[in-house]
Write a protein that holds these residues in place. Structure first.
Motif, PDB file in Angstrom:
ATOM      1  N   GLU A   5      38.577   3.150 -15.895  1.00 61.65           N
ATOM      2  CA  GLU A   5      37.638   2.560 -14.938  1.00 61.65           C
ATOM      3  C   GLU A   5      36.398   3.436 -14.868  1.00 61.65           C
ATOM      4  O   GLU A   5      36.458   4.641 -15.108  1.00 61.65           O
ATOM      5  N   ARG A   7      33.013   4.410 -12.506  1.00 64.24           N
ATOM      6  CA  ARG A   7      32.349   4.353 -11.207  1.00 64.24           C
ATOM      7  C   ARG A   7      30.965   4.993 -11.357  1.00 64.24           C
ATOM      8  O   ARG A   7      30.866   6.147 -11.785  1.00 64.24           O
ATOM      9  N   SER A  18      32.789  10.306  -3.160  1.00 64.19           N
ATOM     10  CA  SER A  18      33.824   9.434  -3.716  1.00 64.19           C
ATOM     11  C   SER A  18      34.914  10.229  -4.427  1.00 64.19           C
ATOM     12  O   SER A  18      36.105   9.900  -4.335  1.00 64.19           O
ATOM     13  N   TYR A  22      38.941  10.174  -3.714  1.00 66.48           N
ATOM     14  CA  TYR A  22      39.871   9.895  -4.821  1.00 66.48           C
ATOM     15  C   TYR A  22      40.939  10.983  -4.926  1.00 66.48           C
ATOM     16  O   TYR A  22      42.143  10.700  -5.034  1.00 66.48           O
ATOM     17  N   THR A 242      39.417   7.747 -15.005  1.00 62.53           N
ATOM     18  CA  THR A 242      38.314   7.285 -14.163  1.00 62.53           C
ATOM     19  C   THR A 242      37.075   8.121 -14.447  1.00 62.53           C
ATOM     20  O   THR A 242      37.106   9.345 -14.332  1.00 62.53           O
ATOM     21  N   PHE A 244      33.475   9.279 -13.294  1.00 61.82           N
ATOM     22  CA  PHE A 244      32.593   9.414 -12.133  1.00 61.82           C
ATOM     23  C   PHE A 244      31.212   9.783 -12.661  1.00 61.82           C
ATOM     24  O   PHE A 244      31.009  10.903 -13.145  1.00 61.82           O
TER      25      PHE A 244
END
Length: 253
Positions: A5, A7, A18, A22, A242, A244
């Motif tokens: 994912e 972000r 964020s 997380y 993820t 970032f």
């Protein structure tokens, strides 16, 4: 193929907010499910991006006693040296949260790069035997709960650099490099089989210096040479990856 994912945040400040949320969520999840939380730290801008964890509400709400801290890579320098990832993490993060000292596993700075790599691998094996670190049923390598990665402008992760033979190391858990293209030349690093056995990986990449590498890794841009996979493109955890990114890092997507 790892679940991935992405972000993207308007600012590095929003990214840091964020990221703290997380990490706190994962800490709570692992506290409930297994009673400890193994976290791998890297150097570079990553520690600065963790700054929200040392502020309310997280500094007070996280159960720091379950955290066990490891290093992704380290320079072969004393812990007091400006290039030490331990010093960076201690000054910016570890000195401000109550993680038990016995749960912080620094790479030995009294040994050569080769000796320190061998010692760290032996220590990780001991911690597997004592059930602090899990072993991946899939790979047979140690399985950390959360690996916090940064990335250089050349798309290196850990001390694994483009075109370097260590990218293909698939037996050792920990290895060393004596010809790092980024100073200092001697470093200790976890290998890709260990990195990719992680349950969760966060790739924390703020800043426009990394925009080209982000574009290649996520946007289908062209690598410097057609037959070369960039180190960051090899990151594929057993669980969830993820990214970032702030808008500067994502500006070429």
């Amino acid at each position: 193929m790892a679940q991935t994912e992405k972000r993207v945040f308007d600012s590095e400040e929003d990214l840091a907010v964020s990221l703290a949320k997380y990490i706190a969520h994962l800490s709570d999840q692992f506290a409930k499910n297994k009673g400890l939380f193994t976290v791998v730290l890297s150097g570079g801008s990553l520690i600065e991006c963790l700054r929200k964890l040392v502020e309310p509400p997280y500094v007070d709400s996280i159960d720091w006693s379950i955290w066990h801290i490891f290093w992704l890579d380290e320079s072969a320098v004393p812990k007091t040296h400006v290039d030490s990832n331990y010093k960076l993490a201690y000054d910016g993060f570890l000195s401000k949260v109550p993680i038990p000292l016995g749960n912080v596993y620094a790479i030995d700075d009294t040994l050569s790069a080769e000796g320190a790599a061998e010692e760290y691998e032996a220590r990780l094996k001991h911690l597997v035997n004592s059930k602090v670190i899990d072993i991946s049923a899939k790979s047979g390598f140690p399985k950390f709960d959360l690996n916090l990665l940064g990335m250089g402008p050349d798309a290196h992760v850990a001390s694994l650099f483009p075109g370097h033979p260590l990218l293909k190391e698939n037996k050792k858990w920990v290895t060393f490099i004596k010809d790092s293209p980024k100073p200092p030349p001697e470093r200790i690093t976890l290998t890709f089989p260990v990195i990719n056995s992680s349950d969760y990986i966060a790739l924390v990449v703020p800043g426009d210096a990394q925009a080209d590498a982000v574009s290649i890794a996520l946007g289908g841009g062209n690598p410097p040479t057609a037959d070369e996979t960039l180190p960051v493109q090899r990151v594929a955890p057993e669980g969830l990856l993820t990214w970032f990114l702030d808008k500067d890092a994502a500006s070429k997507l």
